[in-house]
Design an enzyme around this catalytic site. Structure first.
Site, short mmCIF file in Angstrom:
data_model
loop_
_atom_site.label_atom_id
_atom_site.label_comp_id
_atom_site.label_asym_id
_atom_site.label_seq_id
_atom_site.Cartn_x
_atom_site.Cartn_y
_atom_site.Cartn_z
N CYS A 96 0.83 -1.07 0.05
CA CYS A 96 -0.03 -0.01 0.18
C CYS A 96 0.91 1.36 -0.05
CB CYS A 96 -0.89 -0.14 1.07
SG CYS A 96 -2.34 0.99 0.84
N HIS A 125 -3.39 -5.54 0.62
CA HIS A 125 -2.90 -5.99 1.80
C HIS A 125 -3.01 -7.49 1.99
CE1 HIS A 125 -2.80 -1.46 3.53
NE2 HIS A 125 -3.74 -1.48 2.56
N GLU A 158 -1.40 -8.60 4.40
CA GLU A 158 -1.39 -8.49 6.00
C GLU A 158 -2.64 -8.30 6.63
OE1 GLU A 158 -0.88 -4.13 5.60
OE2 GLU A 158 -0.67 -5.79 4.36
#
Length: 257
Positions: free
Chosen positions: A105, A195, A197
């Site tokens: 990002c 993302h 994560e």
């Protein structure tokens, strides 16, 4: 944490360039972005050197690390904050020294900005929720992408995008709103606008936290929340990246001393 030390087996730590955090309620519930990145990478606390660049902490020289991961942030790359520009300069040095790097990002955008690309607000608007990522022809044969499906879901949460690739970079995957969702900037430097994560639990809490904000932007927040789901392929990418680095030849304290 201000120093980095090698593992007991001589391997250098992985640097996490921490560029910001979610707001406090989300951080309390889910952890900060550096910790999310560490978990996604499958690294132990003593295997990483977390440097909070957004608080003006500075990393060691690139030779002190075997790889670098760059987190997301609520900041905007186009604001050209002094800490961000200093980090971009460090990234350029690291790239010149062939340090493997993976940005997410804000980290994705900062890598592109540092290496000669262009970042700006996405003309199609904010991209949010669990969305489909589609691999592009340049992903065929790429070491990171080998064995992955050609389409997979990922968590998206951004207003700015990489609007022009740096020289020599290749787009490996796209979404309906962004042609540069996954980029290979150099043989060992990758970045993702999505993302890896984030999980659906974080995204759900985020949507609840910003429900009114997104309604004012004309987004269908209820539909976005209903569409949230697991993203195992996207979630695997950071570990795949580190595994690729190890297969290519891990940087050790002895080799880089």
């Amino acid at each position: 944490m201000n120093t980095a030390a090698p593992y007991s087996d001589g391997l250098l730590p992985v640097l996490i360039l921490h560029t910001g955090d979610p707001d406090e309620p989300l951080r309390q519930s889910h952890g900060g972005y550096a910790e999310m990145m560490r978990h996604a990478a499958g690294l132990s606390p003593d295997g990483v050197h977390i440097v909070r660049v957004y608080l003006d902490e500075e990393p060691l020289a690139p030779s002190a690390y075997r790889a670098a991961l760059i987190t997301g942030s609520p900041a905007m790359v186009t604001d050209l904050e002094p800490w961000s520009e200093r980090t971009a300069a460090w990234i350029r040095q690291a790239a010149a020294e062939n340090l493997p790097m993976f940005g997410v990002c804000y980290g994705h955008q900062l890598l592109a900005h540092a290496l000669g690309g262009v970042v700006d607000y996405n003309a199609k608007g904010r991209e949010l929720g669990t969305q489909t990522i589609e691999c592009l022809p340049d992903a065929t044969g790429d070491a990171l992408m080998t064995g992955l499906p050609t389409r997979f879901p990922a968590q998206l949460l951004h207003a700015q995008s990489v609007t022009q690739l740096p020289p020599g970079a290749e787009a490996l995957a796209r979404s309906d709103m962004d042609p540069h969702q996954l980029i290979r900037l150099a043989p060992a430097i990758y970045s993702a606008q999505f993302h890896p994560e984030f999980g659906p639990e974080f995204m759900g809490d985020h949507l609840r936290q910003y429900h009114r904000v997104y309604l004012r932007e004309g987004l269908d927040v209820d539909a976005l929340a209903a569409g949230l789901g697991p993203t195992p392929t996207a979630a695997s990418l950071i570990r795949r990246f580190l595994g690729l680095c190890e297969r290519a030849g891990t940087r050790s304290a002895q080799r880089t001393a």
